[in-house]
Design a protein around this motif. Structure first.
Motif, short mmCIF file in Angstrom:
data_model
loop_
_atom_site.label_atom_id
_atom_site.label_comp_id
_atom_site.label_asym_id
_atom_site.label_seq_id
_atom_site.Cartn_x
_atom_site.Cartn_y
_atom_site.Cartn_z
N GLY A 162 -12.02 105.95 2.57
CA GLY A 162 -11.25 105.20 1.61
C GLY A 162 -11.29 103.68 1.77
O GLY A 162 -12.09 103.16 2.26
N ASP A 163 -10.05 102.97 1.48
CA ASP A 163 -9.91 101.60 1.71
C ASP A 163 -9.07 101.47 3.13
O ASP A 163 -8.67 100.47 3.58
CB ASP A 163 -9.02 101.09 0.65
CG ASP A 163 -9.75 100.73 -0.47
OD1 ASP A 163 -11.03 101.03 -0.42
OD2 ASP A 163 -9.01 100.54 -1.60
N GLU A 164 -9.17 102.70 4.05
CA GLU A 164 -8.40 102.49 5.38
C GLU A 164 -9.28 101.74 6.40
O GLU A 164 -10.40 101.88 6.33
CB GLU A 164 -8.49 104.13 5.83
CG GLU A 164 -7.19 104.86 5.23
CD GLU A 164 -5.89 104.73 5.98
OE1 GLU A 164 -5.82 104.09 7.14
OE2 GLU A 164 -4.88 104.79 5.11
N PRO A 165 -8.62 100.71 6.95
CA PRO A 165 -9.24 99.84 7.91
C PRO A 165 -9.43 100.77 9.03
O PRO A 165 -8.92 101.90 9.43
CB PRO A 165 -8.33 98.99 8.39
CG PRO A 165 -6.73 99.50 7.90
CD PRO A 165 -7.17 100.46 7.03
N LEU A 166 -10.61 100.44 9.86
CA LEU A 166 -10.96 101.25 10.96
C LEU A 166 -10.01 100.80 12.14
O LEU A 166 -10.04 101.43 13.18
CB LEU A 166 -12.48 100.82 11.51
CG LEU A 166 -13.63 101.08 10.45
CD1 LEU A 166 -14.86 100.72 10.92
CD2 LEU A 166 -13.40 102.54 10.17
N TYR A 167 -9.46 99.64 12.03
CA TYR A 167 -8.62 99.20 12.95
C TYR A 167 -7.37 98.37 12.48
O TYR A 167 -7.66 97.60 11.65
CB TYR A 167 -9.22 98.43 14.26
CG TYR A 167 -8.23 97.97 15.28
CD1 TYR A 167 -8.30 98.87 16.43
CD2 TYR A 167 -7.58 96.82 15.39
CE1 TYR A 167 -7.45 98.42 17.33
CE2 TYR A 167 -6.74 96.41 16.39
CZ TYR A 167 -6.71 97.12 17.27
OH TYR A 167 -5.82 96.96 18.57
N PRO A 168 -6.24 98.55 12.72
CA PRO A 168 -5.71 99.68 13.84
C PRO A 168 -5.92 101.16 13.16
O PRO A 168 -5.88 101.36 11.98
CB PRO A 168 -4.35 99.35 14.17
CG PRO A 168 -3.80 98.68 13.03
CD PRO A 168 -5.05 98.08 12.52
N ALA A 169 -5.93 102.25 14.01
CA ALA A 169 -6.12 103.39 13.69
C ALA A 169 -4.95 103.91 12.88
O ALA A 169 -3.82 103.53 12.99
CB ALA A 169 -6.50 104.49 14.89
N SER A 170 -4.91 104.96 12.05
CA SER A 170 -3.95 105.27 11.09
C SER A 170 -2.79 105.91 11.79
O SER A 170 -1.55 105.31 11.52
CB SER A 170 -4.46 106.72 10.34
OG SER A 170 -5.57 106.10 9.37
N THR A 171 -2.73 106.82 12.80
CA THR A 171 -1.73 107.24 13.48
C THR A 171 -1.08 106.17 14.23
O THR A 171 0.52 106.29 14.07
CB THR A 171 -1.97 108.45 14.40
OG1 THR A 171 -2.91 109.41 13.29
CG2 THR A 171 -0.95 109.07 15.13
N PRO A 172 -1.39 105.51 15.29
CA PRO A 172 -0.78 104.63 15.97
C PRO A 172 0.01 103.42 15.00
O PRO A 172 0.92 103.03 15.25
CB PRO A 172 -1.83 103.88 16.81
CG PRO A 172 -2.73 104.86 17.09
CD PRO A 172 -2.94 105.33 15.55
N ALA A 173 -0.67 103.32 13.85
CA ALA A 173 -0.12 102.50 12.70
C ALA A 173 1.06 103.08 12.04
O ALA A 173 1.71 102.24 11.28
CB ALA A 173 -1.22 101.71 12.07
N GLY A 174 1.13 104.44 12.17
CA GLY A 174 2.06 105.13 11.24
C GLY A 174 1.63 105.31 9.96
O GLY A 174 2.64 105.75 9.11
N ARG A 175 0.42 105.27 9.44
CA ARG A 175 0.20 105.50 8.20
C ARG A 175 -0.28 106.98 8.09
O ARG A 175 -0.96 107.35 8.69
CB ARG A 175 -1.24 104.66 7.91
CG ARG A 175 -0.90 103.46 7.89
CD ARG A 175 -2.24 102.39 7.24
NE ARG A 175 -3.52 102.61 7.75
CZ ARG A 175 -3.96 101.98 9.00
NH1 ARG A 175 -3.28 101.16 9.46
NH2 ARG A 175 -5.17 102.50 9.36
#
Length: 343
Positions: free
Chosen positions: A195-208
């Motif tokens: 989708g529109d998720e950025p490659l960095y920062p990764a989802s889990t460390p960013a809390g998404r």
């Protein structure tokens, strides 16, 4: 890939208790109308039992059923689709410490829901490359309980379940033979699971949170799928299954059952029926009460079919998988005999 003289000698499963869909609806986790439309009736939920602990249980069962000394295993391929423990630590080392020992190659396989197919292909190649090698062990396990993943609403028409599965592959004759395995990736659809998720920062460390429904919508709104993408999807699945059957030396009429990703009736029907198979040949009726078990759907379904006698000597089972990438995989397994633990 055409597979030569590679056998299944043991199969193991760890399946947690099922949370019924009626409970999920009562708790507001899943919509009653959606439950009726999808036909889903529950999900296996492991609670606080970790993926590696479930993997250890399934692996012990597979080795015991195979009559295989753990020390004789030459290769361990460990498949997971989500977080299996502390970051910077490897779950396969847990199995080595508690069961297998350290004197073998142990590797993690990250291929999403199709991880079991990638692992089977690697294991078969490993064994065919050297007749002197000992058995290979393929293990898949996941506990998807997480504050960043809502198992009831993470995928359209799918609920996520927890499970572990394990299979022992050997050059020595077993109850079943792996006839072929192949896969391909539709790179044009790579963004479907991103989708529109950025490659960095990764989802889990960013809390998404992980929500594939949102990502699918984003991809489609950007014109990612469209009619050409949908046709490419169907065409590619037909080609992969056709190749798997051809390499196994059989036609579709020889397939007794089809084990595909667990999901809503419509999603399974849309994949299985256009290939020339019926819903009765599929494992939907069994899988709809368990949820989508990460990479374990196909092996858990195979274990069920063998246990209930729905699959027996002379039958061919088509394993069919769909995963991020978008990857499509298929394998043909020929049942040679009633498994010794059921005889």
């Amino acid at each position: 890939m055409r597979v030569t003289d590679i056998y299944l000698t043991g199969l193991g499963v760890h399946l947690p208790e099922v949370v019924e869909m009626t409970t999920a609806v009562e708790q507001g986790w899943f919509d009653a109308t959606q439950a009726e439309q999808t036909g889903l009736t529950g999900a296996a939920v492991a609670g606080e039992v970790s993926g590696p602990e479930m993997a250890l249980d399934a692996t012990r069962q597979a080795l015991t059923r195979a009559g295989q000394d753990p020390a004789g295993v030459d290769l361990l391929l460990y498949v997971d689709v989500y977080h299996s423990g502390p970051d910077g630590w490897l779950p396969q080392s847990y199995l080595q410490k508690h069961l297998l020992g350290g004197d073998l190659t142990a590797v993690g396989v990250r291929q999403g829901c199709n991880g079991i197919f990638g692992a089977l292909e690697l294991a078969a190649s490993h064994l065919m490359a050297d007749p002197g090698r000992g058995p290979a062990l393929v293990v898949a396990a996941d506990n998807l309980s997480s504050p960043l993943l809502n198992r009831w609403q993470a995928l359209p028409g799918v609920v996520m379940g927890d499970a572990a599965s394990a299979v022992v592959l050997s050059r020595e004759e077993g109850f079943a033979r792996l006839r072929s395995i192949c896969s391909t990736t539709i790179t044009e659809l790579e963004g479907l699971h991103r989708g529109d998720e950025p490659l960095y920062p990764a989802s889990t460390p960013a809390g998404r949170p992980l929500n594939f429904i949102t990502r699918f919508v984003q991809f489609n709104q950007a014109g990612g799928m469209g009619p050409d993408g949908a046709l490419l999807f169907v065409k590619t699945m037909d080609e992969v299954v056709g190749r798997a059957l051809d390499e196994a030396g059989i036609d579709a009429g020889r397939i007794a059952r089809v084990a595909f990703n667990n999901g809503a009736r419509a999603s399974v029907e849309d994949r299985v029926v256009p290939l020339g198979f019926t819903m009765e040949q599929s494992t939907w009726e069994y899988g709809r009460r368990l949820g989508h078990l990460g990479a374990s759907d196909q092996l858990v379904s195979m274990d069920h079919l063998l246990d209930t006698g729905e699959l027996g000597p002379g039958d061919h089972l088509l394993l069919l998988g769909l995963g991020p990438g978008v990857s499509i995989a298929a394998a043909v397994v020929e049942i040679l005999a009633v498994p010794p633990w059921l005889a």
